[in-house]
Design a protein around this motif. Structure first.
Motif, PDB file in Angstrom:
ATOM      1  N   ALA A 166       0.830  -1.206   0.000  1.00  0.00           N
ATOM      2  CA  ALA A 166       0.000   0.000   0.000  1.00  0.00           C
ATOM      3  C   ALA A 166       0.868   1.260   0.000  1.00  0.00           C
ATOM      4  O   ALA A 166       0.561   2.243  -0.687  1.00  0.00           O
ATOM      5  CB  ALA A 166      -0.930   0.006   1.209  1.00  0.00           C
ATOM      6  N   VAL A 167       1.948   1.219   0.767  1.00  0.00           N
ATOM      7  CA  VAL A 167       2.863   2.359   0.802  1.00  0.00           C
ATOM      8  C   VAL A 167       3.499   2.561  -0.566  1.00  0.00           C
ATOM      9  O   VAL A 167       3.552   3.674  -1.098  1.00  0.00           O
ATOM     10  CB  VAL A 167       3.951   2.166   1.880  1.00  0.00           C
ATOM     11  N   ARG A 168       4.000   1.470  -1.155  1.00  0.00           N
ATOM     12  CA  ARG A 168       4.657   1.564  -2.465  1.00  0.00           C
ATOM     13  C   ARG A 168       3.673   2.016  -3.552  1.00  0.00           C
ATOM     14  O   ARG A 168       4.041   2.754  -4.463  1.00  0.00           O
ATOM     15  CB  ARG A 168       5.263   0.213  -2.837  1.00  0.00           C
ATOM     16  N   ALA A 169       2.428   1.560  -3.441  1.00  0.00           N
ATOM     17  CA  ALA A 169       1.411   1.979  -4.420  1.00  0.00           C
ATOM     18  C   ALA A 169       1.176   3.488  -4.333  1.00  0.00           C
ATOM     19  O   ALA A 169       1.043   4.167  -5.365  1.00  0.00           O
ATOM     20  CB  ALA A 169       0.109   1.223  -4.187  1.00  0.00           C
ATOM     21  N   ASP A 170       1.116   4.034  -3.125  1.00  0.00           N
ATOM     22  CA  ASP A 170       0.962   5.481  -2.953  1.00  0.00           C
ATOM     23  C   ASP A 170       2.124   6.220  -3.599  1.00  0.00           C
ATOM     24  O   ASP A 170       1.947   7.251  -4.270  1.00  0.00           O
ATOM     25  CB  ASP A 170       0.907   5.837  -1.464  1.00  0.00           C
ATOM     26  N   GLU A 171       3.326   5.699  -3.393  1.00  0.00           N
ATOM     27  CA  GLU A 171       4.513   6.377  -3.914  1.00  0.00           C
ATOM     28  C   GLU A 171       4.565   6.318  -5.440  1.00  0.00           C
ATOM     29  O   GLU A 171       4.955   7.305  -6.089  1.00  0.00           O
ATOM     30  CB  GLU A 171       5.755   5.765  -3.277  1.00  0.00           C
ATOM     31  N   ARG A 172       4.163   5.193  -6.011  1.00  0.00           N
ATOM     32  CA  ARG A 172       4.103   5.105  -7.473  1.00  0.00           C
ATOM     33  C   ARG A 172       3.074   6.087  -8.031  1.00  0.00           C
ATOM     34  O   ARG A 172       3.294   6.739  -9.058  1.00  0.00           O
ATOM     35  CB  ARG A 172       3.748   3.680  -7.912  1.00  0.00           C
ATOM     36  N   GLU A 173       1.947   6.173  -7.341  1.00  0.00           N
ATOM     37  CA  GLU A 173       0.884   7.063  -7.799  1.00  0.00           C
ATOM     38  C   GLU A 173       1.332   8.516  -7.739  1.00  0.00           C
ATOM     39  O   GLU A 173       1.005   9.321  -8.626  1.00  0.00           O
ATOM     40  CB  GLU A 173      -0.376   6.849  -6.972  1.00  0.00           C
TER      41      GLU A 173
END
Length: 240
Positions: A166-173
């Motif tokens: 979830a953290v990595r998804a936020d950062e990619r977004e």
């Protein structure tokens, strides 16, 4: 309307920017119709969890400034924070990896306590003497103060994979949206506001984004009985 805020606990401008945004939001006439979601962004994602150092040392290395210049910057940030009613320790703060705090913020989102936890993390990092880096139990105590069950917080911290995606998804977004720094505010996926802007700028953005929301659907209903429809309880049987 949804407002998403990308930020990092180690970012002093995020701390100040959140206060300025909330000042505008509190005065916004449609406040009850605004949902705020906090998104993850790490300023120092390559730093190891155990790599903790004083803020002044980090600033001198990262920006090539003298310790006196770094301290002057901290004093200036302290004054700006005070203007927003925020406590800010200008000396003897630590800097470290914030990944675990972001994972706990996703847990807090699931529990409906995200805003409470991020504010307490900011307060712990910028205003309190005890460091938030290097001690899981310190993070647990902050989570508990925000209304999170201690065992739930410990389970997340003990499992490095918990909420990591979830953290990595936020950062990619954030990268896809063009955010290369924080704080970064996104209003209804239409407007982006970068930085700790004055409350007046946030107020203008809120008003503009709200005004461009789609109008509610208007139902055309002729006089008399309505046309037959199928609903959750089945379909009406035509009567002779």
């Amino acid at each position: 309307m949804r407002v998403e805020i990308w930020s990092d606990i180690a970012c002093p401008w995020c701390y100040v920017g959140k206060a300025r945004f909330e000042k505008a939001l509190d005065a916004f006439p449609h406040r009850e119709g605004v949902e705020v979601v906090h998104r993850s962004f790490e300023l120092d994602p390559g730093r190891a969890k155990g790599d903790i150092e004083p803020v002044l040392k980090m600033l001198t290395k990262k920006y090539g400034m003298s310790e006196a210049q770094a301290q002057a910057g901290e004093e200036n940030l302290g004054s700006l924070a005070a203007a927003e009613g925020l406590a800010y320790r200008t000396r003897d703060r630590d800097h470290g990896n914030t990944f675990d705090m972001h994972r706990l913020l996703h847990l807090a989102k699931d529990k409906g306590r995200q805003d409470e936890l991020i504010q307490l993390f900011y307060q712990a990092n910028f205003a309190e003497e005890e460091s938030v880096f290097g001690d899981d139990e310190r993070l647990v105590s902050v989570a508990v103060a925000a209304g999170i069950d201690a065992d739930d917080a410990r389970r997340v911290l003990a499992d490095p994979d918990a909420y990591a995606d979830a953290v990595r998804a936020d950062e990619r977004e954030a990268a896809e949206l063009g955010a290369n720094g924080v704080p970064f505010f996104v209003l209804d996926r239409k407007y982006g506001v970068s930085g700790a802007q004055p409350a007046e700028v946030f107020a203008q953005a809120l008003t503009q984004a709200w005004g461009e929301r789609p109008a509610p659907l208007k139902i055309v209903q002729p006089e008399g009985d309505g046309a037959e429809v199928c609903g959750p309880d089945g379909c009406a049987v035509p009567q002779k």
